[in-house]
Design an enzyme around this catalytic site. Structure first.
Site, PDB file in Angstrom:
ATOM      1  N   ASP A 100      -2.228   1.424   3.977  1.00  0.00           N
ATOM      2  CA  ASP A 100      -0.950   1.083   3.359  1.00  0.00           C
ATOM      3  C   ASP A 100      -0.076   0.306   4.350  1.00  0.00           C
ATOM      4  O   ASP A 100      -0.376   0.208   5.538  1.00  0.00           O
ATOM      5  CB  ASP A 100      -0.243   2.322   2.803  1.00  0.00           C
ATOM      6  CG  ASP A 100       0.108   3.353   3.864  1.00  0.00           C
ATOM      7  OD1 ASP A 100       0.675   2.963   4.896  1.00  0.00           O
ATOM      8  OD2 ASP A 100      -0.177   4.545   3.652  1.00  0.00           O
ATOM      9  N   LYS A 101       0.984  -0.258   3.842  1.00  0.00           N
ATOM     10  CA  LYS A 101       1.808  -1.201   4.607  1.00  0.00           C
ATOM     11  C   LYS A 101       2.315  -0.606   5.924  1.00  0.00           C
ATOM     12  O   LYS A 101       2.358  -1.288   6.950  1.00  0.00           O
ATOM     13  CB  LYS A 101       2.980  -1.663   3.746  1.00  0.00           C
ATOM     14  CG  LYS A 101       3.805  -2.783   4.360  1.00  0.00           C
ATOM     15  CD  LYS A 101       4.844  -3.283   3.367  1.00  0.00           C
ATOM     16  CE  LYS A 101       5.650  -4.441   3.950  1.00  0.00           C
ATOM     17  NZ  LYS A 101       6.639  -4.970   2.973  1.00  0.00           N
TER      18      LYS A 101
END
Length: 234
Positions: A100-101
């Protein structure tokens, strides 16, 4: 005979996710007939995408990349901070799995679409190791539950995992699953919050001292071991 998505992915030009979208959009034909997800093809069949033949197979590329925080694992260039624009690589590549980011660490990149889905299946038995730091102290109860499995992640039970405390606010965990935001959601179930999550290993491939934002080519042994069992799944 082979499934149409397998053939398209093996061309190296598309990931299985992309081939699925193209089939849904009725952009793929086999011998002049619009194909479906169940279409199977023979080597001599004519496959066209948007009325054009498949591109010539590209040289296979397999990379280890140290993803920094803030980069989104997508090839969609309309997304700010996307992987493609960040890497600016000289040929089209995509990620095997995601981080994820906010997460950092090891990400595998390739233009070999045939290996992506098989490698991400839990049955592929590929371990993924993470180092995690949390906002609150790591409880023995949380570690025990991660080891036992059974925590519900968006309605699906997490499989048993290796987990151990490495400090008051840190732990190490090894997963074979890849549920969405799995580690963050498991911590949240115990009222804790992940402040740092770094993937340091995928199977036999280690992040090592690779600096954040840098990539390297996998060596021949790493590639061979990565693909063990994939052909059987295809």
């Amino acid at each position: 005979m082979q499934h149409i998505q397998t053939v398209l992915a093996k061309s190296g030009a598309y990931s299985r996710r992309e081939t699925g979208r193209m089939i849904e959009q009725k952009r793929v034909t086999v011998n002049g007939v619009t194909c479906t997800h169940s279409t199977e093809v023979l080597p001599e069949d004519e496959i066209l995408i948007d009325g054009k033949p498949l591109p010539e197979p590209a040289e296979r590329i397999y990379l280890a990349f140290h993803k920094p925080a803030g980069i989104t694992c997508t090839a969609q260039q309309k997304v700010e901070g996307n992987l493609v624009d960040y890497l600016n690589f000289n040929t089209r590549i995509f990620a095997v799995g995601r981080l994820d980011k906010a997460s950092t660490g090891l990400l595998l990149l390739t233009n070999d679409g045939s290996i992506v889905n098989p490698l991400m299946k839990e049955a592929a038995d590929k371990e993924k190791e993470y180092l995690v730091e949390t906002k609150r102290p790591v409880s023995d109860e949380m570690i025990a539950k991660m080891r036992a499995g059974g925590l519900l992640i968006k309605g699906k039970a997490a499989s048993p995992a290796f987990a151990e405390k490495t400090g008051e606010y840190t732990f190490r965990i090894i997963l074979k699953q890849g549920l969405n935001r799995q580690i963050r959601r498991m911590c949240s179930a115990f009222g804790n919050h992940v402040t740092s999550l770094k993937r340091v290993r995928i199977s036999h491939i280690h992040l090592g001292s690779l600096p954040a934002g840098e990539w390297r080519h996998l060596n021949l042994e790493e590639i061979h071991l990565l693909k063990v069992g994939v052909n059987d799944q295809n």
